[in-house]
Design a protein around this motif. Structure first.
Motif, mmCIF file in Angstrom:
data_model
loop_
_atom_site.group_PDB
_atom_site.id
_atom_site.type_symbol
_atom_site.label_atom_id
_atom_site.label_comp_id
_atom_site.label_asym_id
_atom_site.label_seq_id
_atom_site.Cartn_x
_atom_site.Cartn_y
_atom_site.Cartn_z
ATOM 1 N N ALA A 53 0.820 -1.214 0.000
ATOM 2 C CA ALA A 53 0.000 0.000 0.000
ATOM 3 C C ALA A 53 0.850 1.260 0.000
ATOM 4 O O ALA A 53 0.311 2.360 -0.020
ATOM 5 N N GLN A 54 2.176 1.126 0.001
ATOM 6 C CA GLN A 54 3.076 2.268 0.153
ATOM 7 C C GLN A 54 3.686 2.696 -1.182
ATOM 8 O O GLN A 54 4.208 1.869 -1.918
ATOM 9 N N LYS A 55 3.622 3.987 -1.477
ATOM 10 C CA LYS A 55 4.396 4.502 -2.605
ATOM 11 C C LYS A 55 5.861 4.387 -2.227
ATOM 12 O O LYS A 55 6.283 4.865 -1.168
ATOM 13 N N TRP A 56 6.634 3.753 -3.089
ATOM 14 C CA TRP A 56 8.031 3.448 -2.779
ATOM 15 C C TRP A 56 8.931 4.097 -3.812
ATOM 16 O O TRP A 56 8.718 3.980 -5.011
ATOM 17 N N THR A 57 9.957 4.790 -3.352
ATOM 18 C CA THR A 57 11.005 5.313 -4.215
ATOM 19 C C THR A 57 12.288 5.388 -3.393
ATOM 20 O O THR A 57 12.251 5.220 -2.174
ATOM 21 N N VAL A 58 13.399 5.620 -4.017
ATOM 22 C CA VAL A 58 14.663 5.707 -3.285
ATOM 23 C C VAL A 58 14.622 6.984 -2.447
ATOM 24 O O VAL A 58 14.550 8.082 -2.992
ATOM 25 N N LEU A 59 14.622 6.811 -1.118
ATOM 26 C CA LEU A 59 14.379 7.940 -0.218
ATOM 27 C C LEU A 59 14.991 7.667 1.147
ATOM 28 O O LEU A 59 15.041 6.522 1.589
ATOM 29 N N GLY A 60 15.409 8.731 1.827
ATOM 30 C CA GLY A 60 15.844 8.625 3.214
ATOM 31 C C GLY A 60 17.308 8.251 3.355
ATOM 32 O O GLY A 60 18.063 8.215 2.392
ATOM 33 N N SER A 61 17.696 7.966 4.580
ATOM 34 C CA SER A 61 19.072 7.623 4.929
ATOM 35 C C SER A 61 19.071 6.419 5.858
ATOM 36 O O SER A 61 18.085 6.164 6.545
ATOM 37 N N GLN A 62 20.183 5.711 5.861
ATOM 38 C CA GLN A 62 20.368 4.580 6.766
ATOM 39 C C GLN A 62 21.507 4.904 7.718
ATOM 40 O O GLN A 62 22.488 5.541 7.343
ATOM 41 N N GLN A 63 21.361 4.439 8.970
ATOM 42 C CA GLN A 63 22.376 4.704 9.979
ATOM 43 C C GLN A 63 23.501 3.680 9.869
ATOM 44 O O GLN A 63 23.267 2.482 9.946
ATOM 45 N N LEU A 64 24.699 4.187 9.668
ATOM 46 C CA LEU A 64 25.878 3.338 9.609
ATOM 47 C C LEU A 64 26.674 3.536 10.887
ATOM 48 O O LEU A 64 26.953 4.671 11.282
ATOM 49 N N LYS A 65 27.013 2.421 11.549
ATOM 50 C CA LYS A 65 27.745 2.493 12.809
ATOM 51 C C LYS A 65 29.163 2.014 12.588
ATOM 52 O O LYS A 65 29.399 1.022 11.915
ATOM 53 N N PRO A 67 33.538 2.376 14.358
ATOM 54 C CA PRO A 67 34.304 2.506 15.594
ATOM 55 C C PRO A 67 34.377 3.940 16.120
ATOM 56 O O PRO A 67 34.619 4.152 17.299
ATOM 57 N N LEU A 68 34.147 4.925 15.259
ATOM 58 C CA LEU A 68 34.212 6.328 15.689
ATOM 59 C C LEU A 68 32.833 6.954 15.867
ATOM 60 O O LEU A 68 32.712 8.166 15.953
ATOM 61 N N GLY A 69 31.789 6.130 15.903
ATOM 62 C CA GLY A 69 30.434 6.648 16.067
ATOM 63 C C GLY A 69 29.551 6.219 14.911
ATOM 64 O O GLY A 69 29.876 5.320 14.150
ATOM 65 N N SER A 70 28.418 6.889 14.792
ATOM 66 C CA SER A 70 27.471 6.540 13.733
ATOM 67 C C SER A 70 27.145 7.784 12.913
ATOM 68 O O SER A 70 27.303 8.911 13.368
ATOM 69 N N SER A 71 26.679 7.541 11.699
ATOM 70 C CA SER A 71 26.272 8.646 10.833
ATOM 71 C C SER A 71 25.152 8.164 9.922
ATOM 72 O O SER A 71 25.014 6.971 9.668
ATOM 73 N N TRP A 72 24.346 9.115 9.460
ATOM 74 C CA TRP A 72 23.245 8.811 8.555
ATOM 75 C C TRP A 72 23.721 9.042 7.129
ATOM 76 O O TRP A 72 24.089 10.151 6.761
ATOM 77 N N GLN A 73 23.695 7.983 6.323
ATOM 78 C CA GLN A 73 24.135 8.057 4.938
ATOM 79 C C GLN A 73 22.924 7.964 4.016
ATOM 80 O O GLN A 73 22.084 7.080 4.184
ATOM 81 N N PRO A 74 22.794 8.875 3.040
ATOM 82 C CA PRO A 74 21.616 8.853 2.164
ATOM 83 C C PRO A 74 21.545 7.582 1.327
ATOM 84 O O PRO A 74 22.562 7.066 0.876
ATOM 85 N N ASN A 75 20.327 7.086 1.150
ATOM 86 C CA ASN A 75 20.098 5.940 0.267
ATOM 87 C C ASN A 75 20.369 6.374 -1.172
ATOM 88 O O ASN A 75 19.963 7.456 -1.585
ATOM 89 N N MET A 76 21.031 5.513 -1.913
ATOM 90 C CA MET A 76 21.401 5.820 -3.295
ATOM 91 C C MET A 76 20.896 4.713 -4.217
ATOM 92 O O MET A 76 20.883 3.540 -3.828
ATOM 93 N N LEU A 77 20.509 5.093 -5.428
ATOM 94 C CA LEU A 77 20.181 4.110 -6.450
ATOM 95 C C LEU A 77 21.474 3.457 -6.911
ATOM 96 O O LEU A 77 22.458 4.149 -7.185
ATOM 97 N N GLN A 78 21.483 2.126 -6.980
ATOM 98 C CA GLN A 78 22.678 1.395 -7.396
ATOM 99 C C GLN A 78 22.359 0.584 -8.648
ATOM 100 O O GLN A 78 21.306 -0.043 -8.733
ATOM 101 N N VAL A 79 23.275 0.612 -9.612
ATOM 102 C CA VAL A 79 23.114 -0.129 -10.862
ATOM 103 C C VAL A 79 24.398 -0.911 -11.095
ATOM 104 O O VAL A 79 25.485 -0.340 -11.102
ATOM 105 N N TYR A 80 24.259 -2.231 -11.251
ATOM 106 C CA TYR A 80 25.410 -3.108 -11.482
ATOM 107 C C TYR A 80 25.234 -3.837 -12.810
ATOM 108 O O TYR A 80 24.156 -4.365 -13.083
ATOM 109 N N ARG A 81 26.298 -3.897 -13.592
ATOM 110 C CA ARG A 81 26.251 -4.620 -14.871
ATOM 111 C C ARG A 81 27.220 -5.783 -14.787
ATOM 112 O O ARG A 81 28.424 -5.591 -14.612
ATOM 113 N N ALA A 82 26.687 -7.008 -14.906
ATOM 114 C CA ALA A 82 27.531 -8.203 -14.899
ATOM 115 C C ALA A 82 28.058 -8.445 -16.305
ATOM 116 O O ALA A 82 27.392 -8.144 -17.291
#
Length: 200
Positions: A53-65, A67-82
């Motif tokens: 039921a949710q409109k979904w798009t690449v949005l927001g940030s994820q918390q990365l932890k 040894p020197l603390g944590s930070s919020w890193q923005p979500n990014m669209l990723q494209v990989y070509r094999a």
């Protein structure tokens, strides 16, 4: 003397990490207003659908932890070509909703498909729809719900339909639409109004 200088720099680095990474992060208002990106064929690097039921798009940030603390890193669209023949392309993104530094929604989607315009551009993303050599991924789609952790995947019996509407090998642009149903062991998740426009 050098060791004392090193310790001073290290303490300042950890303090700066905390002052930038320990602030409360909140994107709940932007999450509530989330819209699907317009369908384009220009290599705009967009991805969106209605997921359940949710409109979904690449949005927001994820918390990365770390040894020197944590930070919020923005979500990014990723494209990989094999480097298969024909090549496989994987498109992946995440949408995260956070209120007062606590995640309340965190879903990632990805799909993998053959980068060719045969069959009128239609791809049936199911676990067994394409016979691949051992160790190579088949055309498929999946969603991972990280709150709580649950995985959904396309199946061979009811594959997700992905239609490649533009494939420009010179400009390295591929665009299209997709829809279908993903399945977990006990549940299903509808995917509608899917669209993507990426450079590879």
């Amino acid at each position: 003397m050098r060791f004392r200088h090193f310790l001073t720099c290290l303490s300042l680095l950890s303090m700066s990490a905390c002052t930038t990474g320990c602030k409360e992060y909140d994107n709940s208002e932007g999450f509530a207003r989330a819209q699907l990106p317009a369908y384009t064929e220009t290599g705009a690097n967009t991805l969106g659908c209605v997921l359940g039921a949710q409109k979904w798009t690449v949005l927001g940030s994820q918390q990365l932890k770390g040894p020197l603390g944590s930070s919020w890193q923005p979500n990014m669209l990723q494209v990989y070509r094999a480097s298969a023949v024909p090549p496989l392309l994987t498109v992946r993104g995440a949408m995260t909703g956070v209120r007062n530094s606590i995640e309340f929604y965190d879903r990632e989607i990805s799909f993998t498909f053959l980068l060719s315009d045969t069959l009128g551009g239609l791809r049936l993303l199911g676990a067994d729809t394409v016979r691949m050599p051992p160790g190579q991924r088949a055309e498929s789609m999946e969603a991972i719900d990280l709150i709580p952790y649950r995985g959904y995947r396309s199946t061979a019996r009811r594959p997700v339909r992905l239609l490649i509407r533009k494939l420009d090998r010179q400009e390295r642009i591929v665009s299209g639409t997709f829809s279908g149903v993903l399945y977990s062991a006990t549940d299903s998740l509808a995917v509608t109004d899917g669209r993507f426009d990426v450079r590879y």
